[in-house]
Each structure stands twice: as structure tokens, then as C-alpha cells.
Design a protein around this motif. Structure first.
Motif, PDB file in Angstrom:
ATOM      1  N   CYS A 110     -21.507  -8.631   5.577  1.00  0.00           N
ATOM      2  CA  CYS A 110     -21.377  -7.200   5.298  1.00  0.00           C
ATOM      3  C   CYS A 110     -21.460  -6.922   3.793  1.00  0.00           C
ATOM      4  O   CYS A 110     -20.699  -7.492   2.999  1.00  0.00           O
ATOM      5  CB  CYS A 110     -20.051  -6.677   5.851  1.00  0.00           C
ATOM      6  N   ASP A 111     -22.375  -6.057   3.427  1.00  0.00           N
ATOM      7  CA  ASP A 111     -22.549  -5.597   2.051  1.00  0.00           C
ATOM      8  C   ASP A 111     -21.515  -4.502   1.777  1.00  0.00           C
ATOM      9  O   ASP A 111     -21.699  -3.370   2.172  1.00  0.00           O
ATOM     10  CB  ASP A 111     -23.984  -5.067   1.902  1.00  0.00           C
ATOM     11  N   ARG A 112     -20.420  -4.864   1.156  1.00  0.00           N
ATOM     12  CA  ARG A 112     -19.235  -4.054   0.856  1.00  0.00           C
ATOM     13  C   ARG A 112     -18.314  -3.951   2.081  1.00  0.00           C
ATOM     14  O   ARG A 112     -18.751  -3.942   3.222  1.00  0.00           O
ATOM     15  CB  ARG A 112     -19.568  -2.643   0.352  1.00  0.00           C
ATOM     16  N   PHE A 113     -17.020  -3.871   1.759  1.00  0.00           N
ATOM     17  CA  PHE A 113     -16.009  -3.681   2.798  1.00  0.00           C
ATOM     18  C   PHE A 113     -14.774  -3.100   2.112  1.00  0.00           C
ATOM     19  O   PHE A 113     -14.892  -2.294   1.186  1.00  0.00           O
ATOM     20  CB  PHE A 113     -15.712  -5.019   3.508  1.00  0.00           C
ATOM     21  N   VAL A 114     -13.610  -3.490   2.520  1.00  0.00           N
ATOM     22  CA  VAL A 114     -12.373  -2.844   2.076  1.00  0.00           C
ATOM     23  C   VAL A 114     -12.135  -2.967   0.570  1.00  0.00           C
ATOM     24  O   VAL A 114     -11.561  -2.067  -0.050  1.00  0.00           O
ATOM     25  CB  VAL A 114     -11.183  -3.410   2.873  1.00  0.00           C
ATOM     26  N   ASP A 115     -12.605  -4.053  -0.046  1.00  0.00           N
ATOM     27  CA  ASP A 115     -12.349  -4.243  -1.478  1.00  0.00           C
ATOM     28  C   ASP A 115     -13.078  -3.225  -2.343  1.00  0.00           C
ATOM     29  O   ASP A 115     -12.629  -2.930  -3.458  1.00  0.00           O
ATOM     30  CB  ASP A 115     -12.726  -5.663  -1.890  1.00  0.00           C
ATOM     31  N   SER A 116     -14.180  -2.681  -1.870  1.00  0.00           N
ATOM     32  CA  SER A 116     -14.873  -1.654  -2.646  1.00  0.00           C
ATOM     33  C   SER A 116     -14.026  -0.393  -2.762  1.00  0.00           C
ATOM     34  O   SER A 116     -14.009   0.257  -3.810  1.00  0.00           O
ATOM     35  CB  SER A 116     -16.234  -1.320  -2.014  1.00  0.00           C
ATOM     36  N   THR A 117     -13.317  -0.047  -1.695  1.00  0.00           N
ATOM     37  CA  THR A 117     -12.427   1.111  -1.767  1.00  0.00           C
ATOM     38  C   THR A 117     -11.300   0.837  -2.756  1.00  0.00           C
ATOM     39  O   THR A 117     -10.916   1.709  -3.542  1.00  0.00           O
ATOM     40  CB  THR A 117     -11.849   1.429  -0.376  1.00  0.00           C
ATOM     41  N   ARG A 118     -10.773  -0.369  -2.735  1.00  0.00           N
ATOM     42  CA  ARG A 118      -9.718  -0.736  -3.686  1.00  0.00           C
ATOM     43  C   ARG A 118     -10.220  -0.631  -5.125  1.00  0.00           C
ATOM     44  O   ARG A 118      -9.511  -0.152  -6.015  1.00  0.00           O
ATOM     45  CB  ARG A 118      -9.254  -2.167  -3.430  1.00  0.00           C
ATOM     46  N   ALA A 119     -11.449  -1.093  -5.368  1.00  0.00           N
ATOM     47  CA  ALA A 119     -11.968  -1.129  -6.734  1.00  0.00           C
ATOM     48  C   ALA A 119     -12.422   0.244  -7.225  1.00  0.00           C
ATOM     49  O   ALA A 119     -12.138   0.615  -8.370  1.00  0.00           O
ATOM     50  CB  ALA A 119     -13.132  -2.125  -6.828  1.00  0.00           C
ATOM     51  N   TYR A 120     -13.109   0.994  -6.375  1.00  0.00           N
ATOM     52  CA  TYR A 120     -13.660   2.278  -6.817  1.00  0.00           C
ATOM     53  C   TYR A 120     -12.628   3.409  -6.764  1.00  0.00           C
ATOM     54  O   TYR A 120     -12.349   4.059  -7.771  1.00  0.00           O
ATOM     55  CB  TYR A 120     -14.895   2.643  -5.993  1.00  0.00           C
ATOM     56  N   GLN A 121     -12.064   3.655  -5.595  1.00  0.00           N
ATOM     57  CA  GLN A 121     -11.080   4.738  -5.502  1.00  0.00           C
ATOM     58  C   GLN A 121      -9.741   4.339  -6.117  1.00  0.00           C
ATOM     59  O   GLN A 121      -9.016   5.188  -6.602  1.00  0.00           O
ATOM     60  CB  GLN A 121     -10.880   5.173  -4.043  1.00  0.00           C
ATOM     61  N   GLY A 122      -9.444   3.051  -6.125  1.00  0.00           N
ATOM     62  CA  GLY A 122      -8.194   2.573  -6.703  1.00  0.00           C
ATOM     63  C   GLY A 122      -8.306   2.326  -8.192  1.00  0.00           C
ATOM     64  O   GLY A 122      -7.826   3.109  -9.011  1.00  0.00           O
ATOM     65  N   ALA A 123      -8.972   1.227  -8.582  1.00  0.00           N
ATOM     66  CA  ALA A 123      -9.032   0.841  -9.997  1.00  0.00           C
ATOM     67  C   ALA A 123      -9.787   1.858 -10.842  1.00  0.00           C
ATOM     68  O   ALA A 123      -9.380   2.170 -11.964  1.00  0.00           O
ATOM     69  CB  ALA A 123      -9.677  -0.541 -10.128  1.00  0.00           C
ATOM     70  N   MET A 124     -10.898   2.388 -10.329  1.00  0.00           N
ATOM     71  CA  MET A 124     -11.701   3.302 -11.135  1.00  0.00           C
ATOM     72  C   MET A 124     -11.114   4.714 -11.174  1.00  0.00           C
ATOM     73  O   MET A 124     -11.036   5.336 -12.227  1.00  0.00           O
ATOM     74  CB  MET A 124     -13.145   3.368 -10.622  1.00  0.00           C
ATOM     75  N   GLU A 125     -10.688   5.208 -10.012  1.00  0.00           N
ATOM     76  CA  GLU A 125     -10.283   6.613  -9.939  1.00  0.00           C
ATOM     77  C   GLU A 125      -8.776   6.825  -9.862  1.00  0.00           C
ATOM     78  O   GLU A 125      -8.316   7.967  -9.844  1.00  0.00           O
ATOM     79  CB  GLU A 125     -10.973   7.276  -8.749  1.00  0.00           C
ATOM     80  N   GLY A 126      -8.021   5.727  -9.830  1.00  0.00           N
ATOM     81  CA  GLY A 126      -6.583   5.853  -9.954  1.00  0.00           C
ATOM     82  C   GLY A 126      -5.818   6.232  -8.709  1.00  0.00           C
ATOM     83  O   GLY A 126      -4.647   6.635  -8.804  1.00  0.00           O
ATOM     84  N   LEU A 127      -6.409   6.108  -7.533  1.00  0.00           N
ATOM     85  CA  LEU A 127      -5.670   6.404  -6.308  1.00  0.00           C
ATOM     86  C   LEU A 127      -4.574   5.355  -6.135  1.00  0.00           C
ATOM     87  O   LEU A 127      -4.835   4.160  -6.222  1.00  0.00           O
ATOM     88  CB  LEU A 127      -6.611   6.388  -5.102  1.00  0.00           C
ATOM     89  N   PRO A 128      -3.333   5.763  -5.894  1.00  0.00           N
ATOM     90  CA  PRO A 128      -2.220   4.806  -5.798  1.00  0.00           C
ATOM     91  C   PRO A 128      -2.458   3.723  -4.747  1.00  0.00           C
ATOM     92  O   PRO A 128      -2.996   3.999  -3.668  1.00  0.00           O
ATOM     93  CB  PRO A 128      -1.022   5.686  -5.416  1.00  0.00           C
TER      94      PRO A 128
END
Length: 214
Positions: free
Chosen positions: A97-115
Motif C-alpha cells: 500500500c502506497d501510504r497508510f496511517v503514518d501519512s495522517t500522523r505526519a501530515y495532519q499531525g506533525a505538519m499541521e499540528g493536530l493533537p
């Protein structure tokens, strides 16, 4: 729990890291090795998730903030698991699979600051225990990655929602993926994606055979 040796392998990384190309190469090598393979992607991979993908990458959702994006990614991921990859793994297939749960952690979490607490709650609801057997994090310098992404774009092709972000934010994404790898070394392997494509492919194959016995 995995049945009949089915596996879920995910490829993660920032823009221009070569995930899609390497996912295709890995799927072909696994098939040649005698595995029954399903190649897929996120967001997408199922009819419902593909519809959500179009909305997210168009940028129409971004004005509602990172929680709205994370929520839609979670809905798409649940549909993807329920309609495709869950049954494939249970049936003994190897899913790449090209992307999975870690992309949400990195983009919405680390990049955009979602708790993190919000992301973990969404994961419990949508993924539960269905985590990858192996996650390959393709690490690349963000400036080099964006140069690659710009070079591959066809004339007239629009820049997607995440390619539009400033370089500083892509640095956050990179660090987010590296932090995940450090926290979960039993699941994650970091691959140097600054190297030529064929060398990256060999490093990936070595990691897969060493960790999963492909």
C-alpha cells in the motif's frame, strides 16, 4: 492477527520520495517470488475512498482545517480496509500500500499540528489492530523531493493539496516520519531515498526479505 501468512506492507514518505514507483517495483518482485499480491494506495483503493481522495487532493477540504482532513482520511481508510485490504490479507495475499496511517500522523499531525490524542482516537475507530506488518519509510531531503515532484509533473497538471505547502512544512513531515520510525523500530525501516531508484529498490527488497522472509 494474520491468517495464511498474509501481510500488509506500507510505503511512506514525503513528496517526491518515490513511494509510488517503489511500491510498483516491490509488488512485481513479490509476485515473481510466488506471492499473491494486491497493490493499492491511500487515500483511495476502494470506490468510496477514491471519491474522498479526489475531494482531499483538490484542496476543497483544506479550508476546514486538519481535523476535517484527518476525519476524511479516516473514513476513506476504513472503507479501504473493509472493502479491500482486510479481506486480501485474511485470504493470505501480500498487500503493498502506497501510504497508510503514518501519512495522517505526519501530515495532519506533525505538519499541521493536530493533537496526537485525536489521531490516536481516529486510529482506534478505523484501524484498530490492523496495523502494517512492515512500514518502509522513504526518507529524502525535502528540497530534493520537491524538485523531483516538480520535474515529474506534466505540463498543465495542477499541483495537489500537499505539494503546495512551503518547504519548512515539508521538513516537519520528514521529521514526523523519522519520529514514527524511532518510536516503532519493530515495524518501521527507514530507506535512504536520495539514492538512485535501483539502489532504493534493492534496499527495500533486502528489508522485506529480512523482516518478512519474502
Amino acid at each position: 492477527m494474520r491468517f495464511d501468512n498474509g501481510r500488509l506492507i506500507t510505503l511512506e514518505g514525503g513528496e517526491g520520495s518515490g513511494k509510488s514507483t517503489q511500491a510498483e517495483i516491490l509488488a512485481m518482485r513479490l509476485a515473481r517470488a510466488g506471492r499473491r499480491v494486491v497493490a493499492t494506495r491511500e487515500p483511495g483503493g476502494s470506490p468510496g475512498a477514491e471519491a474522498i481522495r479526489e475531494a482531499i487532493l483538490s484542496g476543497k477540504v483544506s479550508k476546514y482545517g486538519p481535523f476535517a482532513e484527518a476525519l476524511l482520511f479516516a473514513v476513506a481508510r476504513k472503507d479501504h480496509i473493509d472493502c479491500q485490504i482486510g479481506a486480501a490479507v485474511t485470504d493470505g495475499k501480500w498487500v503493498v500500500c502506497d501510504r497508510f496511517v503514518d501519512s495522517t500522523r505526519a501530515y495532519q499531525g506533525a505538519m499541521e499540528g493536530l493533537p496526537r490524542s485525536i489521531l490516536e482516537s481516529l486510529e482506534r475507530l478505523t484501524v484498530g489492530d490492523f496495523m502494517p506488518d512492515l512500514t518502509l519509510i522513504l526518507d529524502i531531503d525535502p528540497e530534493a523531493g520537491m524538485a523531483r515532484a516538480n520535474a515529474r509533473r506534466e505540463e498543465g497538471e495542477e499541483v495537489d493539496r500537499f505539494e503546495q505547502e512551503e518547504l519548512l512544512l515539508h521538513d516537519r513531515v520528514r521529521q514526523g516520519f523519522l519520529d514514527i520510525a524511532e518510536e516503532e523500530p519493530e515495524r518501521c525501516v527507514v530507506i535512504d531515498a536520495n539514492q538512485p531508484e535501483e539502489i532504493v529498490a534493492e534496499d527495500i527488497w533486502e528489508a522485506v526479505t529480512e523482516r518478512l522472509g519474502a
